[in-house]
Design a protein around this motif. Structure first.
Motif, PDB file in Angstrom:
ATOM      1  N   ARG A  26     -17.050 -35.568  12.724  1.00 51.06           N
ATOM      2  CA  ARG A  26     -18.027 -37.010  13.876  1.00 51.06           C
ATOM      3  C   ARG A  26     -18.788 -36.363  12.762  1.00 51.06           C
ATOM      4  O   ARG A  26     -19.265 -35.699  12.686  1.00 51.06           O
ATOM      5  CB  ARG A  26     -17.188 -37.940  14.708  1.00 51.06           C
ATOM      6  CG  ARG A  26     -18.746 -36.790  15.644  1.00 51.06           C
ATOM      7  CD  ARG A  26     -18.075 -36.970  17.373  1.00 51.06           C
ATOM      8  NE  ARG A  26     -17.230 -35.743  17.157  1.00 51.06           N
ATOM      9  CZ  ARG A  26     -15.915 -36.013  18.654  1.00 51.06           C
ATOM     10  NH1 ARG A  26     -16.119 -36.382  19.181  1.00 51.06           N
ATOM     11  NH2 ARG A  26     -15.034 -35.044  18.647  1.00 51.06           N
ATOM     12  N   VAL A  27     -19.903 -37.941  12.808  1.00 47.00           N
ATOM     13  CA  VAL A  27     -20.981 -37.651  12.393  1.00 47.00           C
ATOM     14  C   VAL A  27     -21.807 -38.015  13.792  1.00 47.00           C
ATOM     15  O   VAL A  27     -22.267 -38.694  14.635  1.00 47.00           O
ATOM     16  CB  VAL A  27     -22.126 -39.128  11.523  1.00 47.00           C
ATOM     17  CG1 VAL A  27     -23.024 -38.705  11.743  1.00 47.00           C
ATOM     18  CG2 VAL A  27     -21.002 -38.718  10.643  1.00 47.00           C
ATOM     19  N   GLN A  83     -21.593 -35.264   8.204  1.00 48.99           N
ATOM     20  CA  GLN A  83     -19.674 -34.958   9.183  1.00 48.99           C
ATOM     21  C   GLN A  83     -19.515 -33.390   8.891  1.00 48.99           C
ATOM     22  O   GLN A  83     -18.825 -32.796   9.408  1.00 48.99           O
ATOM     23  CB  GLN A  83     -19.215 -35.925   8.632  1.00 48.99           C
ATOM     24  CG  GLN A  83     -18.276 -36.406   9.527  1.00 48.99           C
ATOM     25  CD  GLN A  83     -16.864 -36.732   9.169  1.00 48.99           C
ATOM     26  OE1 GLN A  83     -17.343 -37.917   8.281  1.00 48.99           O
ATOM     27  NE2 GLN A  83     -16.062 -37.128   9.405  1.00 48.99           N
TER      28      GLN A  83
END
Length: 309
Positions: A26-27, A83
């Motif tokens: 994920r970011v 990411q």
């Protein structure tokens, strides 16, 4: 998590949580208010960039930025790289909202010049939101209603029915002042206190007196001899207002002061519509006498009459 000031929320807990969440799936976005932005940036770079070589990126979106399709792809590639490498983004609440509104404004204002640009930005924003995990520092401030972000969109326009709405309120208040003076001399149940200013302080001491005041004011308003206004138009330069009414006349009003500057007469029927020319120099009026008249806005003279079949 709620901790007192100086117990390590920003300097210890935020870097630890950000490092744990930035696992490539994920970011991670660290959301901070503008006053804390520089301090958090230095903390994250020192704790994460210097020790474990995690990238900390700063992505300041602004509605004034004009992105090209190539630049959008560059930003998308940068976020994907962030990411995959286990980096994190430092953002402010206004940056996130500006990013979303950027796409909406593109659809609204530039749909003809670039029909796909706004849609591409909004799609990218949706992907960005779905892929992100937020860490909000000083959340009590960022989530507080007092700091809610309200951004306007579109071109500036006058408030609906202005300035008539303000003139109407002033007229009603003036009537109320006169009604109160008359009732105060004849009846009890109310108290009026004159103070400096244009309107007195009024206290209603009994329910019956308040009801009587409202009814008397309503009868006073209904007794006014006024013709209904059927059409109103605002000039493109925002300096004049034209109104057409059942008394067969068109009135020109100064938009800044609310004063009537001209009354145009010539129709033999009620005015159904009024409109300004794009340069605000001419006025067209339609009437139930089956005519359309063209008026010079500066002189008030009729320059042409068009008759219906």
């Amino acid at each position: 998590m709620q901790l007192n000031m100086g117990e390590g929320k920003s300097s210890v807990i935020v870097p630890l949580v950000a490092s744990a969440l930035a696992d490539g799936s994920r970011v991670v976005r660290v959301v901070v208010a503008k006053p804390q932005s520089k301090q958090i940036m230095h903390t994250l770079i020192a704790k994460l960039g210097g020790l474990i070589n995690q990238r900390v990126l700063y992505l300041p979106f602004s509605r004034s930025i004009r992105l090209s399709p190539g630049q959008i792809e560059s930003v998308r590639a940068m976020i994907q790289a962030c990411q995959q490498e286990g980096g994190m983004l430092l953002v402010q609440p206004e940056h996130l909202l500006s990013f979303k509104l950027m796409g909406i404004e593109k659809i609204w204002h530039e749909a003809q010049q670039n029909p796909t640009m706004g849609g591409d930005i909004l799609q990218f924003h949706q992907e960005f939101e779905a892929l992100s995990r937020d860490i909000v520092d000083e959340s009590d401030e960022n989530f507080s209603v007092k700091f809610e972000l309200i951004y306007t969109m579109g071109s500036q326009q006058p408030v609906e029915m202005s300035p008539e709405r303000w003139i109407l309120i002033e007229a009603v208040m003036e009537l109320l002042r006169d009604v109160v003076k008359r009732l105060a001399r004849s009846e009890s149940g109310g108290e009026r206190q004159d103070k400096s200013g244009g309107f007195p302080t009024i206290r209603v001491l009994e329910d019956a007196a308040g009801q009587h005041l409202v009814e008397t004011l309503a009868h006073q308003i209904c007794a006014l001899d006024s013709d209904s206004i059927r059409s109103v138009a605002f000039s493109p330069d925002s300096k004049m207002i034209a109104s057409g009414s059942d008394d067969n006349s068109i009135k020109i009003w100064d938009a800044s002061t609310g004063t009537c500057t001209q009354t145009l007469k010539g129709h033999s029927g009620s005015i159904s519509s009024v409109a300004f020319s794009p340069d605000s120099k001419m006025i067209a009026s339609g009437s139930y006498d089956d005519t359309v008249k063209i008026w010079d806005a500066a002189t008030g003279s009729s320059t042409q009459t068009l008759r219906g079949a």
